[in-house]
Design a protein around this motif. Sequence first.
Motif, mmCIF file in Angstrom:
data_model
loop_
_atom_site.group_PDB
_atom_site.id
_atom_site.type_symbol
_atom_site.label_atom_id
_atom_site.label_comp_id
_atom_site.label_asym_id
_atom_site.label_seq_id
_atom_site.Cartn_x
_atom_site.Cartn_y
_atom_site.Cartn_z
ATOM 1 N N SER A 1 0.591 -1.264 -0.270
ATOM 2 C CA SER A 1 -0.176 -0.222 0.467
ATOM 3 C C SER A 1 1.006 1.042 0.520
ATOM 4 O O SER A 1 1.961 0.981 0.167
ATOM 5 N N ASP A 2 0.536 2.805 0.091
ATOM 6 C CA ASP A 2 0.988 3.703 -0.234
ATOM 7 C C ASP A 2 1.536 3.766 0.867
ATOM 8 O O ASP A 2 2.455 5.039 1.171
ATOM 9 N N LYS A 3 0.680 3.879 2.278
ATOM 10 C CA LYS A 3 1.328 4.249 3.669
ATOM 11 C C LYS A 3 2.335 3.016 3.741
ATOM 12 O O LYS A 3 3.795 3.369 4.169
ATOM 13 N N GLU A 4 3.096 1.710 3.577
ATOM 14 C CA GLU A 4 3.415 0.455 4.008
ATOM 15 C C GLU A 4 4.382 1.506 3.096
ATOM 16 O O GLU A 4 5.729 1.136 3.172
ATOM 17 N N THR A 5 4.497 1.298 1.597
ATOM 18 C CA THR A 5 5.676 2.346 0.745
ATOM 19 C C THR A 5 6.127 3.342 1.359
ATOM 20 O O THR A 5 7.423 3.608 1.815
ATOM 21 N N VAL A 6 5.677 4.303 2.361
ATOM 22 C CA VAL A 6 6.554 5.480 2.705
ATOM 23 C C VAL A 6 6.504 5.072 4.027
ATOM 24 O O VAL A 6 7.705 5.741 4.221
ATOM 25 N N LEU A 7 6.245 3.944 4.930
ATOM 26 C CA LEU A 7 7.099 3.687 5.931
ATOM 27 C C LEU A 7 8.317 3.507 5.603
ATOM 28 O O LEU A 7 9.415 2.945 5.928
ATOM 29 N N GLU A 8 8.374 1.896 4.408
ATOM 30 C CA GLU A 8 9.647 1.837 4.269
ATOM 31 C C GLU A 8 10.177 2.549 3.551
ATOM 32 O O GLU A 8 11.820 3.295 4.114
ATOM 33 N N PHE B 1 8.681 12.171 -4.528
ATOM 34 C CA PHE B 1 9.539 11.298 -6.117
ATOM 35 C C PHE B 1 8.674 10.163 -6.463
ATOM 36 O O PHE B 1 8.874 9.262 -7.364
ATOM 37 N N VAL B 2 8.425 9.269 -4.896
ATOM 38 C CA VAL B 2 8.268 7.551 -5.171
ATOM 39 C C VAL B 2 6.760 7.471 -5.893
ATOM 40 O O VAL B 2 6.449 6.503 -6.674
ATOM 41 N N ALA B 3 6.209 8.473 -5.604
ATOM 42 C CA ALA B 3 4.817 8.817 -5.470
ATOM 43 C C ALA B 3 4.913 9.166 -7.351
ATOM 44 O O ALA B 3 3.666 8.533 -8.088
ATOM 45 N N ALA B 4 5.375 9.667 -7.540
ATOM 46 C CA ALA B 4 5.854 10.396 -9.529
ATOM 47 C C ALA B 4 6.139 8.864 -9.977
ATOM 48 O O ALA B 4 5.598 8.918 -11.130
ATOM 49 N N VAL B 5 6.615 8.082 -9.423
ATOM 50 C CA VAL B 5 7.214 6.940 -10.402
ATOM 51 C C VAL B 5 6.561 6.273 -10.194
ATOM 52 O O VAL B 5 6.077 5.396 -11.238
ATOM 53 N N LYS B 6 5.184 5.785 -8.951
ATOM 54 C CA LYS B 6 4.471 4.815 -9.174
ATOM 55 C C LYS B 6 3.016 5.436 -10.233
ATOM 56 O O LYS B 6 2.250 4.331 -10.924
ATOM 57 N N GLU B 7 2.805 6.523 -10.167
ATOM 58 C CA GLU B 7 2.244 7.146 -11.462
ATOM 59 C C GLU B 7 2.528 7.215 -12.455
ATOM 60 O O GLU B 7 1.187 6.320 -13.301
ATOM 61 N N GLY B 8 3.330 6.560 -12.704
ATOM 62 C CA GLY B 8 4.427 6.443 -14.812
ATOM 63 C C GLY B 8 4.364 4.965 -14.737
ATOM 64 O O GLY B 8 3.956 5.148 -15.965
ATOM 65 N N LEU B 9 4.739 4.490 -13.821
ATOM 66 C CA LEU B 9 4.563 2.737 -13.670
ATOM 67 C C LEU B 9 2.597 2.393 -13.917
ATOM 68 O O LEU B 9 2.667 1.735 -14.836
ATOM 69 N N ALA B 10 1.564 3.229 -13.368
ATOM 70 C CA ALA B 10 0.233 2.394 -13.923
ATOM 71 C C ALA B 10 0.352 2.942 -15.294
ATOM 72 O O ALA B 10 -0.413 2.722 -15.442
ATOM 73 N N GLU B 11 1.090 4.456 -15.752
ATOM 74 C CA GLU B 11 0.474 4.809 -17.138
ATOM 75 C C GLU B 11 0.465 3.976 -17.358
ATOM 76 O O GLU B 11 0.160 3.498 -18.806
ATOM 77 N N ILE B 12 1.760 3.188 -17.595
ATOM 78 C CA ILE B 12 2.828 2.025 -17.980
ATOM 79 C C ILE B 12 1.790 1.278 -18.391
ATOM 80 O O ILE B 12 1.392 0.089 -19.084
ATOM 81 N N ASP B 13 1.056 0.823 -17.331
ATOM 82 C CA ASP B 13 0.129 -0.206 -16.715
ATOM 83 C C ASP B 13 -0.524 -0.333 -18.113
ATOM 84 O O ASP B 13 -2.000 -1.016 -18.342
#
Length: 61
Positions: A2-9, A29-41
């Motif tokens: 989850s996003d929360k778990e990602t931030v905690l890590e 940065f992490v949010a932008a990367v996750k957004e980009g990967l979702a767009e690619i998917d």
Amino acid sequence: MSDKETVLELVKRLPATVSLQEILREIQFVAAVKEGLAEIDQGQGISVESVEQLLETWTTP
């Protein structure tokens, strides 16, 4: 994860002396990367060739 778990890590891996501003930049940065990967998917990405052509227009006088 989850996003929360990602931030905690992420925060766990940062040094104890990190500032709030640096934490914020890392999260953004992490949010932008996750957004980009979702767009690619979802098939919304652009090809490497298109990026290369775009870069050429930025660097040629």
